[in-house]
Design an enzyme around this catalytic site. Structure first.
Site, PDB file in Angstrom:
ATOM      1  N   TYR A 153      37.814  34.545  38.098  1.00 14.27           N
ATOM      2  CA  TYR A 153      37.329  34.517  39.580  1.00 14.27           C
ATOM      3  C   TYR A 153      37.266  33.378  40.274  1.00 14.27           C
ATOM      4  CZ  TYR A 153      35.797  37.231  43.798  1.00 14.27           C
ATOM      5  OH  TYR A 153      35.712  37.454  44.978  1.00 14.27           O
ATOM      6  N   ASN A 179      40.327  55.130  48.062  1.00 15.54           N
ATOM      7  CA  ASN A 179      39.366  55.684  47.202  1.00 15.54           C
ATOM      8  C   ASN A 179      38.156  54.481  46.843  1.00 15.54           C
ATOM      9  OD1 ASN A 179      37.400  57.676  46.476  1.00 15.54           O
ATOM     10  ND2 ASN A 179      38.536  57.372  44.329  1.00 15.54           N
ATOM     11  N   SER A 180      38.794  53.231  47.062  1.00 17.91           N
ATOM     12  CA  SER A 180      37.836  52.165  47.065  1.00 17.91           C
ATOM     13  C   SER A 180      36.515  52.099  47.681  1.00 17.91           C
ATOM     14  CB  SER A 180      38.678  50.984  47.078  1.00 17.91           C
ATOM     15  OG  SER A 180      39.019  50.643  48.255  1.00 17.91           O
ATOM     16  N   TYR A 235      43.317  42.376  50.537  1.00 15.33           N
ATOM     17  CA  TYR A 235      41.773  42.035  50.098  1.00 15.33           C
ATOM     18  C   TYR A 235      41.547  42.535  48.686  1.00 15.33           C
ATOM     19  CZ  TYR A 235      40.769  47.174  50.432  1.00 15.33           C
ATOM     20  OH  TYR A 235      40.881  48.450  50.480  1.00 15.33           O
ATOM     21  N   TRP A 282      38.889  37.891  52.818  1.00 15.90           N
ATOM     22  CA  TRP A 282      37.780  37.534  51.772  1.00 15.90           C
ATOM     23  C   TRP A 282      36.399  37.396  52.621  1.00 15.90           C
ATOM     24  CZ3 TRP A 282      37.386  32.592  48.376  1.00 15.90           C
ATOM     25  CH2 TRP A 282      36.674  32.789  47.125  1.00 15.90           C
ATOM     26  N   LYS A 317      29.673  53.614  40.953  1.00  8.75           N
ATOM     27  CA  LYS A 317      28.991  52.296  41.032  1.00  8.75           C
ATOM     28  C   LYS A 317      27.812  52.332  40.189  1.00  8.75           C
ATOM     29  CE  LYS A 317      30.050  49.791  44.701  1.00  8.75           C
ATOM     30  NZ  LYS A 317      30.824  48.493  43.951  1.00  8.75           N
TER      31      LYS A 317
END
Lengths: 382, 382
Positions: free
Chosen positions: B86, B193-194, B288, B314, B376
């Protein structure tokens, strides 16, 4: 990879521009046959385009002017319009009893008759078009005064004036609309040998903005590099350089104080993807063409983490969105930049004895353009 | 293709949020061992991450506060940070004699001690982070007062507060920064769906903005469509619909009065290319994420002739560019939207008798996440 070029081009002097105009005025009193290059349906330009005579125009109605075209380029996009593959379409016209389309989007015309209720235009003024796909391949046309852009007197040579409508304003606006560039900033571009590319180099150089230019490899590459360097290019590369890992290092060194924030693209495809890796953060990629006929394909990470923004630029839209005053202001700005004339050849059909003879010469030239003739062809009908 | 869904979700009542807070306050007086989830080098999270105890913090220095994390999510980007793939990196910390990194970018913390020269923060305030990669997988941390964002009292449930830092503001800002959307305008999105996608649906629906949502096909598709429709989605499709020619016709009919000007993208690849054909002129495509791991590939003509602009978003950059006051204002705005809690599971390590036992449970969960666990996971260390 970087070639140096010692000589500098001499720029056309104002005297030369005046001499050309004087000569043109002298010929304007000769006997004329009004002619237009027309087509009834889309197709191969060398087959569907023909020259047709028509009667002299009546005096212009209120709010309009009659204009006489002096020189009108045959641009690649004009070919696409005739082929029917360009998004902007001309409207049909009535020419000597036939409903047809008149070719041409750009050109230098002279006002020859002014209707009532027209401000700021006079006989003899040089004008270009603020309306797209108007049909500039014609001796004379009547046009609303709102649709012409008056050129500053003595501001351009005849060739520059005939080619001022699309490419130089595209270059100028792309350099000014997206990033606030200052002296010593950098611009990256591909297709640097295109008419827009050459204008970009010159306009950038006038402001002290540096350019990194990419062109295709070719037999006369050294000459091309020399010629672009003379125009003001800081660096010129072929696309092969993009696979050389040292390029990114060099670019990083050169631009360390001012990472590149503007990439002008008329190519797209993988080479353009590779060029985006040379950009700094917060850069803008502006596309005005896609000569590779491939899409623009970019890693999403460039958008998210380097804040890249990509745009398109179309001069046609700019004219739609700006007033006659704004258009004329842009022309004055461009006149002051004294851009070099594009390499060109004039196709003068004014002496042809018949429409058939004129059509034959036109089609021969269109076939030559189709085969890849590299100079800009400018059409003179009278 | 379009599925209807009759039932409506009941929203969490303010009373429920208060009940959760009360419960949390009650547990906060229990005996504590301060622990952090740390790693010495990048690698597979299920191998390199471990839980380590450390001594209680000293009082905070001037301008700082001590905070105690109540709940910290394990987000996909946190996994990428640990893997070392990342672009944002944490800074090294000293934990019980070891120089290591502390995982976690997001979380709900409570102010437990306030240093001198700190304005506007008090013991018991709920805060989240304005500084990226701070290391939120820890019981307690000392932090500059400038780097926390105070949450409005009673504004969020504990789970919503712990997940408010990245996804809801991403959704909110993407819906507001690029296009001035009005009631009855349309937004197109993929990955609907995120967590961001679900927030987009809810925030848009609150303003009367309609959404066309794309998701991957899956065995429980009807349930998913139902759940997104309950959140406020106008239409939900799978990507297969993009190869159905009737889709473009339907979209054109629905959006005839207001062609789509915003496409939110966290997928890229060919499906996203196909989605851009549903956009109107002057649209903005905001990326994104890139879950397909494929580039964003677009015809250059969309940029030139339809004036498409593509951007990245971001949230990390937004925090860098905005003040503590602006960040807190955004949190108050989000609190008023009363977004639904994400589907979640709490990994409570507070009862584990040793660091080794806590590490084992953490690694088991990381392995489950790696295998595609869809809820999550929220980490509670005390």
């Amino acid at each position: 990879m970087l070639r140096q070029c010692a000589t500098r081009l001499s720029r056309p002097s104002p005297l030369r521009a005046i001499a050309i105009r004087a000569d043109c005025f002298a010929t304007s009193s000769a006997r004329r046959t009004d002619r237009a290059v027309i087509y009834a349906e889309n197709g191969n330009p060398a087959e569907v385009l023909r020259v047709k005579s028509y009667d002299p125009l009546p005096p212009p109605p209120p709010g309009s002017v009659n204009i006489r075209f002096r020189l009108s380029p045959i641009n690649p996009s004009d070919i696409n319009v005739v082929q029917g593959v360009y998004p902007a379409k001309p409207t049909q016209q009535h020419v000597s009893g036939e409903d047809v389309f008149i070719g041409g989007n750009e050109g230098l015309a002279e006002v020859v008759d002014v209707g009532s209720n027209v401000d700021g235009l006079h006989k003899g003024d040089w004008v270009t078009l603020g309306k797209a796909q108007f049909g500039t391949w014609a001796s004379t046309r009547v046009i609303s005064a709102e649709d012409v852009i008056k050129l500053p007197a003595g501001g351009f040579s005849e060739v520059n004036a005939a080619t001022i409508n699309v490419n130089p304003p595209t270059a100028y606006n792309m350099l000014h609309q997206f990033v606030d560039l200052k002296e010593d900033d950098w611009v990256l571009q591909n297709g640097a040998n295109s008419a827009v590319g050459q204008a970009v180099i010159q306009i950038a150089a006038r402001k002290g903005i540096k350019t990194i230019n990419f062109v295709r490899s070719r037999p006369d590459l050294d000459n091309l590099i020399c010629s672009l360097t003379q125009l003001g290019a800081t660096h010129v590369f072929t696309y092969d350089a993009l696979s050389d890992k040292s390029l990114a290092k060099h670019v990083k060194q050169w631009t360390s104080k001012s990472p590149i924030r503007l990439l002008l693209n008329c190519v797209s495809g993988p080479d353009t993807t590779a060029m985006t890796r040379l950009l700094g953060d917060n850069a803008h990629l502006v596309s005005y063409g896609a000569m590779s006929k491939k899409p623009l394909s970019l890693p999403t990470s460039l958008f998210i983490f380097k804040n890249l923004t990509t745009h398109g630029y179309w001069q046609h839209r700019w004219y739609q969105e700006h007033s006659r005053q704004e258009r004329e202001k842009l022309m004055r700005t461009l006149a002051n930049l004294k851009l070099k004339e594009p390499e060109h050849e004039i196709l003068d059909l004014s002496g042809e004895p018949s429409d058939e003879a004129a059509t034959k010469r036109l089609r021969d030239t269109l076939t030559k353009i189709e085969a890849g003739f590299s100079k800009k062809v400018l059409l003179r009908l009278q």
